[in-house]
Design an enzyme around this catalytic site. Sequence first.
Site, PDB file in Angstrom:
ATOM      1  N   ASP A  49       0.846  -1.193   0.000  1.00 47.02           N
ATOM      2  CA  ASP A  49       0.000   0.000   0.000  1.00 47.02           C
ATOM      3  C   ASP A  49       0.881   1.242   0.000  1.00 47.02           C
ATOM      4  O   ASP A  49       1.858   1.326   0.746  1.00 47.02           O
ATOM      5  CB  ASP A  49      -0.908  -0.004   1.243  1.00 47.02           C
ATOM      6  CG  ASP A  49      -2.085   0.939   1.092  1.00 47.02           C
ATOM      7  OD1 ASP A  49      -3.237   0.455   1.085  1.00 47.02           O
ATOM      8  OD2 ASP A  49      -1.861   2.168   0.982  1.00 47.02           O
ATOM      9  N   ASP A  85     -25.268  19.193  -6.814  1.00 45.09           N
ATOM     10  CA  ASP A  85     -25.185  17.793  -7.257  1.00 45.09           C
ATOM     11  C   ASP A  85     -23.811  17.495  -7.852  1.00 45.09           C
ATOM     12  O   ASP A  85     -23.099  18.401  -8.282  1.00 45.09           O
ATOM     13  CB  ASP A  85     -26.275  17.518  -8.297  1.00 45.09           C
ATOM     14  CG  ASP A  85     -26.671  16.050  -8.335  1.00 45.09           C
ATOM     15  OD1 ASP A  85     -26.007  15.221  -7.678  1.00 45.09           O
ATOM     16  OD2 ASP A  85     -27.658  15.734  -9.033  1.00 45.09           O
ATOM     17  N   LYS A 140     -11.513   2.215 -13.907  1.00 44.03           N
ATOM     18  CA  LYS A 140     -11.782   0.860 -13.395  1.00 44.03           C
ATOM     19  C   LYS A 140     -12.209  -0.050 -14.552  1.00 44.03           C
ATOM     20  O   LYS A 140     -11.791  -1.212 -14.631  1.00 44.03           O
ATOM     21  CB  LYS A 140     -12.870   0.888 -12.313  1.00 44.03           C
ATOM     22  CG  LYS A 140     -12.458   1.526 -11.002  1.00 44.03           C
ATOM     23  CD  LYS A 140     -11.288   0.825 -10.311  1.00 44.03           C
ATOM     24  CE  LYS A 140     -11.639  -0.549  -9.783  1.00 44.03           C
ATOM     25  NZ  LYS A 140     -10.516  -1.126  -8.972  1.00 44.03           N
ATOM     26  N   ASP A 155     -19.315  -2.058  -9.630  1.00 36.75           N
ATOM     27  CA  ASP A 155     -20.495  -2.083 -10.510  1.00 36.75           C
ATOM     28  C   ASP A 155     -20.579  -0.830 -11.387  1.00 36.75           C
ATOM     29  O   ASP A 155     -21.318  -0.801 -12.371  1.00 36.75           O
ATOM     30  CB  ASP A 155     -21.781  -2.253  -9.684  1.00 36.75           C
ATOM     31  CG  ASP A 155     -22.001  -1.178  -8.625  1.00 36.75           C
ATOM     32  OD1 ASP A 155     -21.169  -0.254  -8.502  1.00 36.75           O
ATOM     33  OD2 ASP A 155     -23.018  -1.275  -7.899  1.00 36.75           O
TER      34      ASP A 155
HETATM   35  P1  NAD Z   1      -9.834   3.295  -0.548  1.00 33.42           P
HETATM   36  O1  NAD Z   1      -9.640   4.559  -1.280  1.00 33.42           O
HETATM   37  O2  NAD Z   1     -10.408   3.307   0.818  1.00 33.42           O
HETATM   38  O3  NAD Z   1      -8.435   2.513  -0.443  1.00 33.42           O
HETATM   39  C1  NAD Z   1      -7.527   2.453  -1.498  1.00 33.42           C
HETATM   40  C2  NAD Z   1      -6.185   1.985  -0.946  1.00 33.42           C
HETATM   41  O4  NAD Z   1      -5.269   1.871  -2.043  1.00 33.42           O
HETATM   42  C3  NAD Z   1      -5.554   2.977   0.049  1.00 33.42           C
HETATM   43  O5  NAD Z   1      -5.033   2.289   1.162  1.00 33.42           O
HETATM   44  C4  NAD Z   1      -4.435   3.619  -0.766  1.00 33.42           C
HETATM   45  O6  NAD Z   1      -3.341   4.048   0.037  1.00 33.42           O
HETATM   46  C5  NAD Z   1      -4.048   2.494  -1.694  1.00 33.42           C
HETATM   47  N1  NAD Z   1      -3.404   2.984  -2.914  1.00 33.42           N
HETATM   48  C6  NAD Z   1      -3.848   3.967  -3.743  1.00 33.42           C
HETATM   49  N2  NAD Z   1      -2.986   4.132  -4.767  1.00 33.42           N
HETATM   50  C7  NAD Z   1      -1.988   3.211  -4.596  1.00 33.42           C
HETATM   51  C8  NAD Z   1      -0.831   2.873  -5.334  1.00 33.42           C
HETATM   52  N3  NAD Z   1      -0.500   3.524  -6.457  1.00 33.42           N
HETATM   53  N4  NAD Z   1      -0.051   1.876  -4.870  1.00 33.42           N
HETATM   54  C9  NAD Z   1      -0.357   1.209  -3.739  1.00 33.42           C
HETATM   55  N5  NAD Z   1      -1.451   1.492  -2.989  1.00 33.42           N
HETATM   56  C10 NAD Z   1      -2.251   2.481  -3.420  1.00 33.42           C
HETATM   57  O7  NAD Z   1     -10.685   2.373  -1.527  1.00 33.42           O
HETATM   58  P2  NAD Z   1     -11.809   1.279  -1.212  1.00 33.42           P
HETATM   59  O8  NAD Z   1     -13.119   1.954  -1.107  1.00 33.42           O
HETATM   60  O9  NAD Z   1     -11.342   0.416  -0.107  1.00 33.42           O
HETATM   61  O10 NAD Z   1     -11.798   0.471  -2.569  1.00 33.42           O
HETATM   62  C11 NAD Z   1     -10.889  -0.623  -2.743  1.00 33.42           C
HETATM   63  C12 NAD Z   1     -11.160  -1.269  -4.077  1.00 33.42           C
HETATM   64  O11 NAD Z   1     -12.489  -1.727  -4.140  1.00 33.42           O
HETATM   65  C13 NAD Z   1     -10.962  -0.332  -5.269  1.00 33.42           C
HETATM   66  O12 NAD Z   1     -10.370  -1.053  -6.318  1.00 33.42           O
HETATM   67  C14 NAD Z   1     -12.385   0.079  -5.642  1.00 33.42           C
HETATM   68  O13 NAD Z   1     -12.476   0.381  -7.010  1.00 33.42           O
HETATM   69  C15 NAD Z   1     -13.129  -1.190  -5.293  1.00 33.42           C
HETATM   70  N6  NAD Z   1     -14.552  -1.033  -4.935  1.00 33.42           N
HETATM   71  C16 NAD Z   1     -14.921  -0.148  -3.960  1.00 33.42           C
HETATM   72  C17 NAD Z   1     -16.265  -0.084  -3.580  1.00 33.42           C
HETATM   73  C18 NAD Z   1     -16.728   0.844  -2.470  1.00 33.42           C
HETATM   74  O14 NAD Z   1     -17.913   0.900  -2.190  1.00 33.42           O
HETATM   75  N7  NAD Z   1     -15.845   1.558  -1.785  1.00 33.42           N
HETATM   76  C19 NAD Z   1     -17.210  -0.907  -4.218  1.00 33.42           C
HETATM   77  C20 NAD Z   1     -16.786  -1.779  -5.229  1.00 33.42           C
HETATM   78  C21 NAD Z   1     -15.451  -1.853  -5.572  1.00 33.42           C
HETATM   79  O1  DAU Z   2     -20.718   1.365  -6.575  1.00 27.57           O
HETATM   80  C1  DAU Z   2     -19.432   1.120  -6.111  1.00 27.57           C
HETATM   81  C2  DAU Z   2     -18.709   2.431  -5.885  1.00 27.57           C
HETATM   82  O2  DAU Z   2     -19.255   2.989  -4.698  1.00 27.57           O
HETATM   83  C3  DAU Z   2     -17.197   2.266  -5.762  1.00 27.57           C
HETATM   84  O3  DAU Z   2     -16.681   1.829  -6.986  1.00 27.57           O
HETATM   85  C4  DAU Z   2     -16.519   3.578  -5.360  1.00 27.57           C
HETATM   86  O4  DAU Z   2     -15.144   3.358  -5.111  1.00 27.57           O
HETATM   87  C5  DAU Z   2     -17.169   4.083  -4.093  1.00 27.57           C
HETATM   88  O5  DAU Z   2     -16.626   5.345  -3.730  1.00 27.57           O
HETATM   89  C6  DAU Z   2     -18.679   4.204  -4.289  1.00 27.57           C
HETATM   90  O6  DAU Z   2     -18.966   5.239  -5.271  1.00 27.57           O
HETATM   91  P1  DAU Z   2     -20.165   6.285  -5.057  1.00 27.57           P
HETATM   92  O7  DAU Z   2     -19.865   7.485  -5.858  1.00 27.57           O
HETATM   93  O8  DAU Z   2     -21.481   5.620  -5.218  1.00 27.57           O
HETATM   94  O9  DAU Z   2     -19.950   6.550  -3.456  1.00 27.57           O
HETATM   95  P2  DAU Z   2     -19.996   7.890  -2.565  1.00 27.57           P
HETATM   96  O10 DAU Z   2     -19.842   7.429  -1.155  1.00 27.57           O
HETATM   97  O11 DAU Z   2     -19.068   8.930  -3.060  1.00 27.57           O
HETATM   98  O12 DAU Z   2     -21.473   8.420  -2.793  1.00 27.57           O
HETATM   99  C7  DAU Z   2     -22.621   7.582  -2.599  1.00 27.57           C
HETATM  100  C8  DAU Z   2     -23.839   8.367  -3.055  1.00 27.57           C
HETATM  101  O13 DAU Z   2     -24.062   9.450  -2.146  1.00 27.57           O
HETATM  102  C9  DAU Z   2     -23.695   8.999  -4.417  1.00 27.57           C
HETATM  103  O14 DAU Z   2     -24.965   8.954  -5.068  1.00 27.57           O
HETATM  104  C10 DAU Z   2     -23.300  10.442  -4.128  1.00 27.57           C
HETATM  105  C11 DAU Z   2     -24.028  10.718  -2.829  1.00 27.57           C
HETATM  106  N1  DAU Z   2     -23.399  11.670  -1.884  1.00 27.57           N
HETATM  107  C12 DAU Z   2     -22.076  11.529  -1.606  1.00 27.57           C
HETATM  108  C13 DAU Z   2     -21.469  12.358  -0.680  1.00 27.57           C
HETATM  109  C14 DAU Z   2     -19.984  12.233  -0.354  1.00 27.57           C
HETATM  110  C15 DAU Z   2     -24.180  12.615  -1.251  1.00 27.57           C
HETATM  111  O15 DAU Z   2     -25.389  12.742  -1.488  1.00 27.57           O
HETATM  112  N2  DAU Z   2     -23.579  13.419  -0.309  1.00 27.57           N
HETATM  113  C16 DAU Z   2     -22.253  13.332  -0.008  1.00 27.57           C
HETATM  114  O16 DAU Z   2     -21.783  14.109   0.857  1.00 27.57           O
END
Ligand code: NAD
Ligand code: DAU
Length: 332
Positions: free
Chosen positions: A33, A270, A152, A122
């Site tokens: 990381d 938005d 992605k 997704d």
């Molecule tokens: P996050 O941003 O919380 O964590 C990302 C991690 O990757 C961090 O620890 C960061 O330091 C590390 N990182 C970033 N760039 C790097 C690099 N160049 N080299 C090494 N490490 C690096 O992200 P997350 O929400 O935990 O998402 C993790 C994975 O899951 C991502 O691939 C994201 O696309 C996928 N994903 C996230 C969600 C969601 O809801 N958060 C849903 C579906 C898929």
């Molecule tokens: O669907 C999977 C994805 O979910 C992942 O691939 C992404 O890494 C992850 O960040 C997440 O993406 P979203 O854009 O859906 O997540 P976020 O938490 O940024 O926002 C969720 C929803 O809430 C989106 O419709 C935007 C809205 N939102 C977000 C923030 C930060 C608000 O209404 N208010 C806010 O303050």
Amino acid sequence: MRTLLVTGGAGFIGSNFVHHVVEHTDDTVVVLDKLTYAGNRASLAGLSGDRVRLVVGDIADAAVVDPLVADADAVVHYAAESHNDNSLHDPRPFLDTNIIGTYTLLEAARKYGTRFHHISTDEVYGDLELDDPERFTEHTPYNPSSPYSSTKAGSDLLVRAWVRSFGVQATISNCSNNYGPYQHVEKFIPRQITNVIRGIRPKLYGAGENVRDWIHADDHSSAVLTILDKGEIGQTYLIGADGERTNKAVVELILTLMGQPQDAYDHVTDRAGHDLRYAIDSTKLRTELGWTPRFQDFEAGLAATIDWYRENEAWWAASKDGVEAFYATKGQ
Ligand code: NAD
Ligand code: DAU
């Protein structure tokens, strides 16, 4: 007993996966990381050094990546720039990490014949109308909207090409929105919980009618382990737990669970290009690999997540002011 190389294992979902692996298997874990703003050593605190080792480095740096991939039985690739709003502000790091970083890992997996599981989203499928009876399946055409989701999508296509052209032993999963402990306060649910803790009103983008399909991060972890153990090489599996909710409903539930009036939030500017609705059909994963989610009760999972943020202010406090200052510059 395997050695798993978990990229991004100090981030939200990656660290949840590392905790899950330590609890449910005998595997050892090497976390690679970069510790960007989104990575946090504290997310791995309390895990035994015999089971988990953190290497701080960049997945786009072949000199760092190669020996780690050579020594691993499998790579589980979570590392990414993950936040849509940031990708609208500055797309470049998304290309460097999500595209070049994934390419660098794939080349190492090709060189050493290492099993590879790619974590994706997704969002690669674009969005659905609110009344569309269809949900995303493994056959839905790619149609990403944001710089984040397009990188992605690009990384998924690289994995598919490296399987077909070079015989890399890879699988892919595309999951819906995760919630749970260790999520950065820039994201929707932690932002609103920590706002309420700090006495700030929650912020809803636009009308708040956008729908996300919520799954607990621990269920995402169990699905990934299932695919690692039983998935067919070259296949894609969608991960979801039938958790569709409007953003407005989620904010109202957070406020209610935290003892506030359910209308005590603000509508703000938005997001540009804001995807309307995501919804996952995870039939393939459930029927072919026998996976089922454990956290079926969203309200209970959200209440536990609220408790976690209340009890772990030291984990998130340092990031909160900077995140809010950034959103304020955009009227959000
Ligand atoms: P996050 O941003 O919380 O964590 C990302 C991690 O990757 C961090 O620890 C960061 O330091 C590390 N990182 C970033 N760039 C790097 C690099 N160049 N080299 C090494 N490490 C690096 O992200 P997350 O929400 O935990 O998402 C993790 C994975 O899951 C991502 O691939 C994201 O696309 C996928 N994903 C996230 C969600 C969601 O809801 N958060 C849903 C579906 C898929
Ligand atoms: O669907 C999977 C994805 O979910 C992942 O691939 C992404 O890494 C992850 O960040 C997440 O993406 P979203 O854009 O859906 O997540 P976020 O938490 O940024 O926002 C969720 C929803 O809430 C989106 O419709 C935007 C809205 N939102 C977000 C923030 C930060 C608000 O209404 N208010 C806010 O303050």
